[in-house]
Design an enzyme around this catalytic site. Structure first.
Site, PDB file in Angstrom:
ATOM      1  N   ARG A 166     -14.193   2.785  -1.517  1.00  0.00           N
ATOM      2  CA  ARG A 166     -12.804   2.661  -1.962  1.00  0.00           C
ATOM      3  C   ARG A 166     -12.869   1.066  -2.602  1.00  0.00           C
ATOM      4  NH1 ARG A 166     -13.079  -1.817  -0.167  1.00  0.00           N
ATOM      5  NH2 ARG A 166     -10.772  -1.864  -0.334  1.00  0.00           N
ATOM      6  N   GLY A 167     -11.593   1.203  -2.978  1.00  0.00           N
ATOM      7  CA  GLY A 167     -11.236  -0.199  -3.995  1.00  0.00           C
ATOM      8  C   GLY A 167     -11.417   0.293  -5.350  1.00  0.00           C
ATOM      9  N   ARG A 185      -8.386  10.612  -5.765  1.00  0.00           N
ATOM     10  CA  ARG A 185      -7.209   9.771  -5.334  1.00  0.00           C
ATOM     11  C   ARG A 185      -6.656   9.242  -6.498  1.00  0.00           C
ATOM     12  NH1 ARG A 185      -8.986   4.620  -1.657  1.00  0.00           N
ATOM     13  NH2 ARG A 185      -6.832   4.910  -0.852  1.00  0.00           N
ATOM     14  N   GLN A 242      -8.479  -2.716   6.172  1.00  0.00           N
ATOM     15  CA  GLN A 242      -9.533  -3.143   5.346  1.00  0.00           C
ATOM     16  C   GLN A 242      -9.649  -4.771   5.176  1.00  0.00           C
ATOM     17  OE1 GLN A 242      -7.169  -0.864   4.533  1.00  0.00           O
ATOM     18  NE2 GLN A 242      -7.752   0.420   2.785  1.00  0.00           N
ATOM     19  N   ASP A 277      -4.513  -2.201  -7.789  1.00  0.00           N
ATOM     20  CA  ASP A 277      -5.117  -0.657  -8.139  1.00  0.00           C
ATOM     21  C   ASP A 277      -4.708  -0.173  -9.517  1.00  0.00           C
ATOM     22  OD1 ASP A 277      -6.312   0.109  -5.546  1.00  0.00           O
ATOM     23  OD2 ASP A 277      -4.848  -1.269  -4.765  1.00  0.00           O
ATOM     24  N   LYS A 279      -2.240  -2.520  -2.290  1.00  0.00           N
ATOM     25  CA  LYS A 279      -2.426  -1.866  -0.883  1.00  0.00           C
ATOM     26  C   LYS A 279      -0.830  -2.122  -0.530  1.00  0.00           C
ATOM     27  CE  LYS A 279      -4.817   0.271   0.657  1.00  0.00           C
ATOM     28  NZ  LYS A 279      -4.622   1.473   0.794  1.00  0.00           N
TER      29      LYS A 279
HETATM   30  O1  MRU Z   1      -7.156   2.386  -0.082  1.00  0.00           O
HETATM   31  P1  MRU Z   1      -8.148   1.369  -0.524  1.00  0.00           P
HETATM   32  O2  MRU Z   1      -9.042   0.646   0.318  1.00  0.00           O
HETATM   33  O3  MRU Z   1      -8.965   1.969  -1.789  1.00  0.00           O
HETATM   34  O4  MRU Z   1      -7.315   0.486  -1.398  1.00  0.00           O
HETATM   35  C1  MRU Z   1      -7.489  -0.102  -2.547  1.00  0.00           C
HETATM   36  C2  MRU Z   1      -7.645  -1.791  -2.232  1.00  0.00           C
HETATM   37  O5  MRU Z   1      -8.724  -2.260  -1.456  1.00  0.00           O
HETATM   38  C3  MRU Z   1      -6.669  -2.632  -2.386  1.00  0.00           C
HETATM   39  O6  MRU Z   1      -5.405  -2.129  -2.695  1.00  0.00           O
HETATM   40  C4  MRU Z   1      -7.090  -4.043  -3.162  1.00  0.00           C
HETATM   41  O7  MRU Z   1      -6.218  -4.840  -3.105  1.00  0.00           O
HETATM   42  C5  MRU Z   1      -7.157  -3.418  -4.426  1.00  0.00           C
HETATM   43  S1  MRU Z   1      -8.475  -2.730  -5.166  1.00  0.00           S
HETATM   44  C6  MRU Z   1      -9.505  -3.721  -5.560  1.00  0.00           C
END
Ligand code: MRU
Length: 377
Positions: free
Chosen positions: A57-58, A100, A205, A246, A258
């Site tokens: 994820r990320g 996603r 997270q 994101d 997030k």
């Molecule tokens: O749901 P996730 O864990 O994939 O969310 C993404 C993130 O980790 C965050 O939104 C993050 O701050 C940005 S992605 C580098």
């Protein structure tokens, strides 16, 4: 980044590709911080499922995973029929793009791979161009994070207390991370500072991944409940906020990140605390004209109604004690449902600066500086 498990320290990337097995190799992030394990996907459908199920994820990490997944799908094709190959690639692309919805990096990464593949004349040429392009995306992601670190470290002074939200660390990218990159660079310059990690419910997270990363890197930090930041800001205990994104709109400077990021930005503005967003160029969406149109992932209600963690299994006698450790605990009232939007959008006026690989910009400057920032029409 380096990972120490037991006595052994080794450098890992979050996402790599095993050419011999045509497999995408991923750190199984759902097990962290309790267990460090690498898993491999057998085909592009498993790679897409790994993104959906959040094994990886990320934004940058799922970007690299999608790029490798597209190459994996291309390499699995047998024969030389270009028409059949092209229809197969469409299916692979769409499956990975649908895994996603909010982060734009997977689509940007796969578009890079598609552009490169278009230069090949035969299936074999296209297959090898796809893999080279996916490798290039992964390497560029790591390079961009390094450059973000160099620009962002200038913002960190000795003694600062920095708040971050969720995990925009190296686990969210191929290496180094974005929100954490300035911290790692400042640490290597000998600066001393303290990081507050928002727990980041519902998936935590911050409490699991960012805290684990910072502990691995020996950076002073504490986890705080998501609701604690306002209180700490009011008491002068937070000097700066750095988060990831994101999807950042190149035309408006709005930042999807997030869930809970917007709340922190409002609080930071109220307390006149600088609020920075760190992004590689693959996180910029040059097409959308308003943040309201960013697709916001709605996730299952079980994430809000309970939590995953480990139980003390020292007394359990099962054949697979590792699996027995990870458990879901229902917390909420059994007859209640939940709403679980995964992301929110922070307006440009609440953001002090966007830390990119080419410098730090005001959100509204992105469009004017688009040619430096990789804009492609
Ligand atoms: O749901 P996730 O864990 O994939 O969310 C993404 C993130 O980790 C965050 O939104 C993050 O701050 C940005 S992605 C580098």
């Amino acid at each position: 980044m380096n990972v120490t498990v037991g006595q052994r320290t080794e450098h890992f990337r979050t996402v790599t590709f095993d050419t011999a097995k045509n497999s995408v190799r991923l750190i199984e992030q759902r097990l962290l911080p309790h267990e460090f394990k690498i898993v491999g996907t057998k085909n592009f459908r498993e790679t897409a499922a790994a993104i959906t199920d959040m094994i990886v994820r990320g934004a940058g990490a799922i970007g690299a995973t999608a790029a490798y997944g597209l190459a994996q799908g291309a390499l699995a094709f047998r024969g030389g029929d270009l028409e059949k190959f092209s229809s197969h690639i469409k299916t692979v692309y769409q499956t990975l793009a649908d895994a996603r919805p909010t982060a734009v990096d997977p689509v940007n990464a796969m578009n890079d791979v598609m552009r490169e593949m278009a230069r090949g004349e035969t299936v074999a040429e296209k297959q090898s161009l796809a893999l080279a392009a996916a490798e290039e995306f992964a390497n560029e992601d790591a390079r961009h994070c390094e450059e973000i670190g160099q620009h962002g470290a200038k913002l960190i002074r000795n003694g600062m207390k920095i708040l971050t939200h969720c995990n925009a660390g190296w686990l969210a990218f191929v290496d180094i991370g974005t929100a954490t990159a300035p911290m790692y660079a400042a640490q290597s310059q000998g600066k001393k500072f303290h990081v507050f990690c928002d727990e980041t419910r519902p998936r935590s997270q911050g409490a699991t991944l960012t805290a684990w990363e910072l502990a691995q890197q020996k950076i002073s930090h504490q986890i705080i409940a998501d609701n604690a930041a306002g209180h700490l800001m009011q008491r002068g205990e937070i000097d700066m906020v750095i988060v990831g994104s994101d999807r950042t709109l190149g035309r408006t400077g709005e930042v999807a990140n997030k869930i809970g990021t917007y709340t922190k930005a409002v609080l930071a503005a109220r307390h006149k605390i600088p609020f920075y967003v760190a992004i590689p160029l693959s996180t910029i969406d040059w097409n959308l004209k308003r943040g309201f149109d960013i697709p916001i992932e709605e996730r299952g209600e079980s994430e809000v109604l309970g939590a995953w963690g480990i139980i003390d299994n020292s007394k359990l006698k099962t054949q697979n004690s590792k699996l027995a450790q990870r458990a879901y605990i229902r917390v909420a009232n059994p007859t209640s449902g939940a709403r679980n939007p995964g992301f929110d959008v922070t307006p440009a006026e609440l953001i002090t600066g966007i830390i990119t690989p080419v410098g730090i910009f005001k959100p509204k400057e992105l469009w004017h500086r688009r040619h430096e920032l990789g804009f492609q029409k």
